[in-house]
Motif scaffolding. Structure first.
Motif, PDB file in Angstrom:
ATOM      1  N   ASP A  17       0.813  -1.217   0.000  1.00 47.12           N
ATOM      2  CA  ASP A  17       0.000   0.000   0.000  1.00 47.12           C
ATOM      3  C   ASP A  17       0.843   1.262   0.000  1.00 47.12           C
ATOM      4  O   ASP A  17       0.309   2.374  -0.144  1.00 47.12           O
ATOM      5  N   GLN A  18       2.201   1.101   0.137  1.00 48.28           N
ATOM      6  CA  GLN A  18       3.088   2.259   0.136  1.00 48.28           C
ATOM      7  C   GLN A  18       3.959   2.339  -1.136  1.00 48.28           C
ATOM      8  O   GLN A  18       4.865   3.148  -1.208  1.00 48.28           O
ATOM      9  N   TRP A  19       3.679   1.489  -2.096  1.00 45.09           N
ATOM     10  CA  TRP A  19       4.456   1.564  -3.337  1.00 45.09           C
ATOM     11  C   TRP A  19       4.127   2.857  -4.070  1.00 45.09           C
ATOM     12  O   TRP A  19       2.947   3.230  -4.207  1.00 45.09           O
ATOM     13  N   ASN A  20       5.155   3.531  -4.528  1.00 42.17           N
ATOM     14  CA  ASN A  20       4.963   4.855  -5.113  1.00 42.17           C
ATOM     15  C   ASN A  20       5.866   5.059  -6.335  1.00 42.17           C
ATOM     16  O   ASN A  20       6.282   4.109  -6.990  1.00 42.17           O
ATOM     17  N   ASP A  21       6.195   6.327  -6.571  1.00 41.86           N
ATOM     18  CA  ASP A  21       6.980   6.682  -7.752  1.00 41.86           C
ATOM     19  C   ASP A  21       8.364   6.044  -7.775  1.00 41.86           C
ATOM     20  O   ASP A  21       8.942   5.836  -8.853  1.00 41.86           O
ATOM     21  N   GLN A  22       8.913   5.743  -6.586  1.00 39.42           N
ATOM     22  CA  GLN A  22      10.253   5.154  -6.566  1.00 39.42           C
ATOM     23  C   GLN A  22      10.250   3.789  -7.259  1.00 39.42           C
ATOM     24  O   GLN A  22      11.165   3.465  -8.020  1.00 39.42           O
ATOM     25  N   GLY A  27      -1.363   9.098 -12.784  1.00 34.31           N
ATOM     26  CA  GLY A  27      -1.566  10.018 -13.885  1.00 34.31           C
ATOM     27  C   GLY A  27      -2.302  11.254 -13.448  1.00 34.31           C
ATOM     28  O   GLY A  27      -2.200  11.697 -12.320  1.00 34.31           O
ATOM     29  N   MET A  28      -3.103  11.820 -14.345  1.00 33.58           N
ATOM     30  CA  MET A  28      -3.844  13.037 -14.045  1.00 33.58           C
ATOM     31  C   MET A  28      -5.207  12.735 -13.443  1.00 33.58           C
ATOM     32  O   MET A  28      -5.891  13.631 -12.981  1.00 33.58           O
ATOM     33  N   SER A  29      -5.647  11.485 -13.434  1.00 27.70           N
ATOM     34  CA  SER A  29      -6.945  11.154 -12.871  1.00 27.70           C
ATOM     35  C   SER A  29      -6.771  10.523 -11.504  1.00 27.70           C
ATOM     36  O   SER A  29      -5.777   9.871 -11.222  1.00 27.70           O
ATOM     37  N   GLY A  30      -7.725  10.697 -10.639  1.00 26.93           N
ATOM     38  CA  GLY A  30      -7.674  10.122  -9.311  1.00 26.93           C
ATOM     39  C   GLY A  30      -6.979  11.044  -8.327  1.00 26.93           C
ATOM     40  O   GLY A  30      -6.353  12.039  -8.667  1.00 26.93           O
ATOM     41  N   ALA A  31      -7.102  10.667  -7.060  1.00 20.87           N
ATOM     42  CA  ALA A  31      -6.521  11.500  -6.004  1.00 20.87           C
ATOM     43  C   ALA A  31      -5.019  11.514  -6.060  1.00 20.87           C
ATOM     44  O   ALA A  31      -4.372  12.510  -5.748  1.00 20.87           O
ATOM     45  N   ALA A  32      -4.433  10.413  -6.521  1.00 24.41           N
ATOM     46  CA  ALA A  32      -2.970  10.341  -6.539  1.00 24.41           C
ATOM     47  C   ALA A  32      -2.377  11.301  -7.533  1.00 24.41           C
ATOM     48  O   ALA A  32      -1.251  11.748  -7.380  1.00 24.41           O
ATOM     49  N   GLY A  33      -3.140  11.658  -8.585  1.00 18.72           N
ATOM     50  CA  GLY A  33      -2.585  12.536  -9.594  1.00 18.72           C
ATOM     51  C   GLY A  33      -2.993  13.976  -9.429  1.00 18.72           C
ATOM     52  O   GLY A  33      -2.219  14.877  -9.716  1.00 18.72           O
ATOM     53  N   MET A  34      -4.212  14.262  -8.897  1.00 17.80           N
ATOM     54  CA  MET A  34      -4.703  15.637  -8.872  1.00 17.80           C
ATOM     55  C   MET A  34      -4.054  16.467  -7.781  1.00 17.80           C
ATOM     56  O   MET A  34      -3.875  17.664  -7.933  1.00 17.80           O
ATOM     57  N   ASP A  35      -3.722  15.844  -6.670  1.00 16.83           N
ATOM     58  CA  ASP A  35      -3.165  16.636  -5.567  1.00 16.83           C
ATOM     59  C   ASP A  35      -1.645  16.579  -5.560  1.00 16.83           C
ATOM     60  O   ASP A  35      -1.029  16.701  -4.522  1.00 16.83           O
ATOM     61  N   ARG A  36      -1.016  16.380  -6.761  1.00 16.07           N
ATOM     62  CA  ARG A  36       0.440  16.380  -6.841  1.00 16.07           C
ATOM     63  C   ARG A  36       0.888  17.409  -7.858  1.00 16.07           C
ATOM     64  O   ARG A  36       0.276  17.587  -8.908  1.00 16.07           O
ATOM     65  N   THR A  37       1.953  18.078  -7.550  1.00 19.08           N
ATOM     66  CA  THR A  37       2.509  19.059  -8.482  1.00 19.08           C
ATOM     67  C   THR A  37       3.410  18.338  -9.473  1.00 19.08           C
ATOM     68  O   THR A  37       4.265  17.548  -9.082  1.00 19.08           O
ATOM     69  N   PRO A  38       3.258  18.559 -10.784  1.00 23.23           N
ATOM     70  CA  PRO A  38       4.097  17.868 -11.768  1.00 23.23           C
ATOM     71  C   PRO A  38       5.573  18.202 -11.560  1.00 23.23           C
ATOM     72  O   PRO A  38       5.943  19.358 -11.356  1.00 23.23           O
ATOM     73  N   ASN A  39       6.419  17.179 -11.596  1.00 26.16           N
ATOM     74  CA  ASN A  39       7.869  17.360 -11.511  1.00 26.16           C
ATOM     75  C   ASN A  39       8.533  16.356 -12.445  1.00 26.16           C
ATOM     76  O   ASN A  39       7.885  15.498 -13.026  1.00 26.16           O
ATOM     77  N   ASP A  40       9.840  16.455 -12.547  1.00 24.83           N
ATOM     78  CA  ASP A  40      10.568  15.641 -13.516  1.00 24.83           C
ATOM     79  C   ASP A  40      10.677  14.183 -13.108  1.00 24.83           C
ATOM     80  O   ASP A  40      10.915  13.317 -13.948  1.00 24.83           O
ATOM     81  N   ASP A  41      10.585  13.853 -11.815  1.00 25.48           N
ATOM     82  CA  ASP A  41      10.888  12.509 -11.323  1.00 25.48           C
ATOM     83  C   ASP A  41       9.663  11.701 -10.928  1.00 25.48           C
ATOM     84  O   ASP A  41       9.806  10.587 -10.435  1.00 25.48           O
ATOM     85  N   GLY A  42       8.479  12.189 -11.110  1.00 28.95           N
ATOM     86  CA  GLY A  42       7.311  11.424 -10.683  1.00 28.95           C
ATOM     87  C   GLY A  42       6.024  12.032 -11.200  1.00 28.95           C
ATOM     88  O   GLY A  42       6.018  13.011 -11.962  1.00 28.95           O
ATOM     89  N   GLY A  43       4.939  11.410 -10.773  1.00 27.57           N
ATOM     90  CA  GLY A  43       3.634  11.925 -11.132  1.00 27.57           C
ATOM     91  C   GLY A  43       3.320  11.769 -12.609  1.00 27.57           C
ATOM     92  O   GLY A  43       3.803  10.855 -13.288  1.00 27.57           O
ATOM     93  N   PRO A  44       2.512  12.667 -13.151  1.00 22.92           N
ATOM     94  CA  PRO A  44       2.099  12.554 -14.557  1.00 22.92           C
ATOM     95  C   PRO A  44       3.256  12.697 -15.545  1.00 22.92           C
ATOM     96  O   PRO A  44       3.204  12.131 -16.629  1.00 22.92           O
ATOM     97  N   VAL A  45       4.311  13.438 -15.198  1.00 22.51           N
ATOM     98  CA  VAL A  45       5.460  13.554 -16.109  1.00 22.51           C
ATOM     99  C   VAL A  45       6.149  12.202 -16.268  1.00 22.51           C
ATOM    100  O   VAL A  45       6.512  11.784 -17.376  1.00 22.51           O
ATOM    101  N   LEU A  46       6.322  11.482 -15.149  1.00 21.56           N
ATOM    102  CA  LEU A  46       6.908  10.148 -15.208  1.00 21.56           C
ATOM    103  C   LEU A  46       6.007   9.205 -16.000  1.00 21.56           C
ATOM    104  O   LEU A  46       6.495   8.383 -16.788  1.00 21.56           O
ATOM    105  N   ALA A  47       4.690   9.334 -15.811  1.00 22.94           N
ATOM    106  CA  ALA A  47       3.760   8.484 -16.559  1.00 22.94           C
ATOM    107  C   ALA A  47       3.880   8.735 -18.066  1.00 22.94           C
ATOM    108  O   ALA A  47       3.853   7.801 -18.874  1.00 22.94           O
ATOM    109  N   ALA A  48       4.032  10.024 -18.446  1.00 23.82           N
ATOM    110  CA  ALA A  48       4.190  10.342 -19.867  1.00 23.82           C
ATOM    111  C   ALA A  48       5.482   9.731 -20.422  1.00 23.82           C
ATOM    112  O   ALA A  48       5.518   9.225 -21.553  1.00 23.82           O
ATOM    113  N   LYS A  49       6.560   9.754 -19.623  1.00 22.22           N
ATOM    114  CA  LYS A  49       7.815   9.129 -20.051  1.00 22.22           C
ATOM    115  C   LYS A  49       7.628   7.643 -20.316  1.00 22.22           C
ATOM    116  O   LYS A  49       8.097   7.096 -21.314  1.00 22.22           O
ATOM    117  N   LEU A  50       6.947   6.987 -19.379  1.00 25.77           N
ATOM    118  CA  LEU A  50       6.773   5.540 -19.516  1.00 25.77           C
ATOM    119  C   LEU A  50       5.882   5.190 -20.702  1.00 25.77           C
ATOM    120  O   LEU A  50       6.138   4.211 -21.410  1.00 25.77           O
TER     121      LEU A  50
END
Length: 677
Positions: free
Chosen positions: A60-65, A99-122
């Motif tokens: 339940d704690q798996w994240n961007d890392q 990504g951009m949908s859901g609580a995990a994506g909306m309450d995060r500021t886009p950065n180079d190492d995680g979040g929707p930017v990382l999803a776009a890379k993948l």
């Protein structure tokens, strides 16, 4: 009072404070391996880091890392060509990146190492993996996700660095779109029935530059190469395919095991460079056969046989028989055994001197292979034109049998067939040169001999390793000298013939011009009958040596007629001379004296006249003067008018025999007569 129960002992796994450091160390080591170009080792290290992360960190704690580890491993897998595993690794990373949908994506500021930017890379890496594997549909879907994520991220407040990264990702995505469109266009063109096979091969190779992991494109390439009879290129292509797979067979551990294309097969280290086709061993051939796609195994086995790798092909068949999966192996094994038997028997018969039987065995081997070519996979092999090194060898060996049998014209065709398969086959080139020399085609023989010498000194020939010695080179040099001397003699003889021809021609024209009007004013250039006489020049050339004697003979004949002498006795004697003179356009051509029966406007046909050699009972071209004299004296006694007073034709026969004798004993007249006949 009762004491509370003791707390349970702490778990024996790694502490949570130390676990991020261990994962970070593995990640940094994998990054260094990736930067140094050791992508297989980087994949293994990333896999170890992912296993450690999943074992220590609660789910339940798996994240961007974890998503970053999956994404980095996907990049390494994409680089070495493990496209299916790379696509799956990036897909798992997207699941944990958010990504951009859901609580995990909306309450995060886009950065180079995680979040929707990382999803776009993948998603971008997934599109590239799909494109390289030839899946244009999967690549298009992944690109749609990339464009959607980038569009939504740009609506938010992002840093200039992130904005620059997004622009670079858009540029890469557009390049992939262009490659997808180009691959679809190539696929559309290759689906047509292109008459030119080389054009189709070029289209397939350009498609493979875009999608190097597409098995269907490899199948199409092998199909076209087999149609072009380029079996060595087929071996090189499939060997490269197997080498690329064997380079990363050790990376399929832990969660990558399901993506191993050849489970249970030990890793091979026997592969050589694709340029070293002749060094393929039996073990290496078997390793290649077990790693290429199933649909290409039959083509690989046939290419081994046609490139004269019979032991390697037999070893592959034995190893595949163990699996028992291929029903066509029995027929291919039968063809292979027949090829080996016919070839070995023919070689043994040739050594024993039985060239006719050896020739029949080589022919059966060729016919057997050509007949079997019609039943190959997908009818890709045209019957009667299988090509390959073994066919070049069979054609060349059959030509050697034909040369021993004296059938040089047929041997010449077989040598040419061998050189069509490979124009650097030195043994076939040398044998063709000797066939040309035996057929008196000296110019072509000299050209082939010189080409053989050049290829030998330059080391540009094939099928000749250890077969060319100094003695062979000296022998060829002697043959070249013999041909050169023969050419010089032939040219000298031709010049002599031309000289005789010009002498006869000039002498005839001069005499005709002199007798036809006289004086310098009346020459052959202003003679109105010159054109007509020039058309009948063959006749003048044939009788030119008799011009002077014929002229005096005609004068004597006319004098006898005018004096009332009986012309019948002299008509027989001077018949040949008067006929020749009357056809030369002289002043006597219109006279009506007896014996002048030749039409001066029609050239006599030499084919219809009796051959002088046949008249004397000699072989054509006989140069034995004593034999000619002996035959003449025998016939002269037989047909002499004094001994044949009752035979009215004896005088004419005697005159013909005498004429034949005079021509055949005069060297110049004989040479001209032989030339005209």
């Amino acid at each position: 009072p009762a004491q509370p129960p003791a707390p349970p002992p702490p778990p024996k796994h790694v502490s949570r404070s130390r676990c991020p450091d261990a994962i970070q160390n593995l990640k940094m080591r994998a990054n260094r391996e990736y930067a140094s170009g050791d992508f297989a080792a980087a994949c293994i290290t990333y896999t170890e880091a992912i296993r450690t992360y999943r074992a220590v960190v609660p789910e339940d704690q798996w994240n961007d890392q974890l998503a970053i580890l999956y994404g980095n491993r996907g990049a390494a897998l994409l680089t070495i060509g493990a496209l299916t595993a790379a696509h799956d690794s990036c897909r798992r990373g997207v699941r944990h990146a958010g990504g951009m949908s859901g609580a995990a994506g909306m309450d995060r500021t886009p950065n180079d190492d995680g979040g929707p930017v990382l999803a776009a890379k993948l998603w971008l890496r997934m599109a590239r993996a799909s494109l390289k594997s030839g899946d244009t549909g999967g690549a298009s879907k992944a690109l749609q996700e990339v464009f959607g994520l980038i569009t939504q991220i740009k609506k938010m407040a992002v840093s200039p660095t992130t904005l620059k990264l997004l622009d670079q990702m858009l540029l890469n995505a557009r390049k992939i779109v262009a490659d997808v469109d180009l691959l679809l266009e190539y696929e559309r063109q290759s689906s047509f029935k292109i008459p030119e096979s080389y054009t189709k091969l070029r289209i397939i190779e350009e498609s493979l530059n875009i999608a190097p992991g597409c098995e269907k494109l490899y199948e199409k390439k092998v199909f076209v190469l087999s149609f072009l009879n380029r079996w060595e290129d087929i071996l090189r292509c499939l060997q490269k395919y197997a080498i690329d797979i064997s380079m990363y067979e050790n990376i399929y551990v832990d969660d990558l095991k399901p993506f191993n294309p050849h489970p249970g097969i030990p890793q091979s280290k026997l592969f050589l460079s694709p340029n070293e086709i002749n060094a393929i061993s039996c073990k290496a051939a078997t390793d290649i056969a077990t790693r290429i796609p199933f649909s290409l195994t039959h083509a690989f086995l046939r290419a081994l046989r046609l490139e004269e790798k019979l032991k390697e092909a037999n070893h592959v068949i034995i190893s595949l028989f163990v699996d028992g999966k291929h029903a066509w192996l029995r027929s291919e094994n039968k063809v292979l055994d027949s090829t080996i038997n016919y070839k070995s028997n023919a070689a043994a018969l040739y050594k024993r001197g039985d060239y006719g039987t050896a020739h029949r065995n080589f022919t059966k081997c060729l016919e057997m292979d050509m007949d079997s070519s019609a039943s190959q996979t997908k009818n890709s092999f045209s019957p009667g034109d299988a090509g390959g090194r073994i066919h070049a060898v069979l054609f060349c060996n059959r030509a050697a049998c034909l040369m021993q049998l004296g059938r040089f014209a047929e041997a010449l065709k077989d040598c040419t067939s061998a050189l069509k398969i490979n124009d650097r086959y030195l043994k076939a080139l040398l044998r063709r040169a000797r066939c040309y020399a035996s057929l008196n085609m000296n110019e072509k023989a000299l050209k082939d001999f010189k080409s053989w010498m050049h290829s030998t000194t330059a080391g540009a020939g094939v099928y000749s390793s250890g077969e060319i010695s100094e003695e062979n080179i000296r022998m060829v040099e002697n043959e070249i000298e013999t041909i050169v001397e023969a050419e010089i003699r032939a040219k000298q003889e031709q010049r002599q013939k031309n000289k005789i021809y010009e002498e006869y021609r000039n002498d005839n024209i001069f005499n005709r011009d002199k007798k036809s009007g006289g004086g310098a004013k009346h020459t052959r250039f202003n003679d109105p009958g010159y054109q007509r006489r020039n058309e009948n020049f063959n006749y003048y050339e044939w009788q030119s040596r008799q011009s002077k004697s014929n002229f005096h003979s005609d004068k004597a004949r006319r004098r006898n007629v005018n004096c009332g002498a009986n012309p019948s006795n002299s008509s027989t004697r001077f018949n040949s001379g008067s006929s020749a003179r009357s056809g030369a356009g002289s002043a006597y051509s219109g006279s009506n004296y007896s014996g002048s029966t030749h039409n001066p406007h029609v050239s006599p046909n030499l084919e219809k006249t009796i051959c002088h050699y046949k008249l004397l009972g000699l072989d054509f071209g006989c140069d034995n003067v004593s034999k000619i004299k002996k035959s003449y004296h025998k016939l002269a006694l037989k047909y002499h008018p004094d001994k044949n007073k009752d035979d009215k034709d004896a005088g004419a026969k005697f005159q013909k025999v005498r004429e034949a004798y005079e021509i055949l004993t005069d060297p110049k007249q004989k040479e001209l007569y032989d030339y005209r006949r």
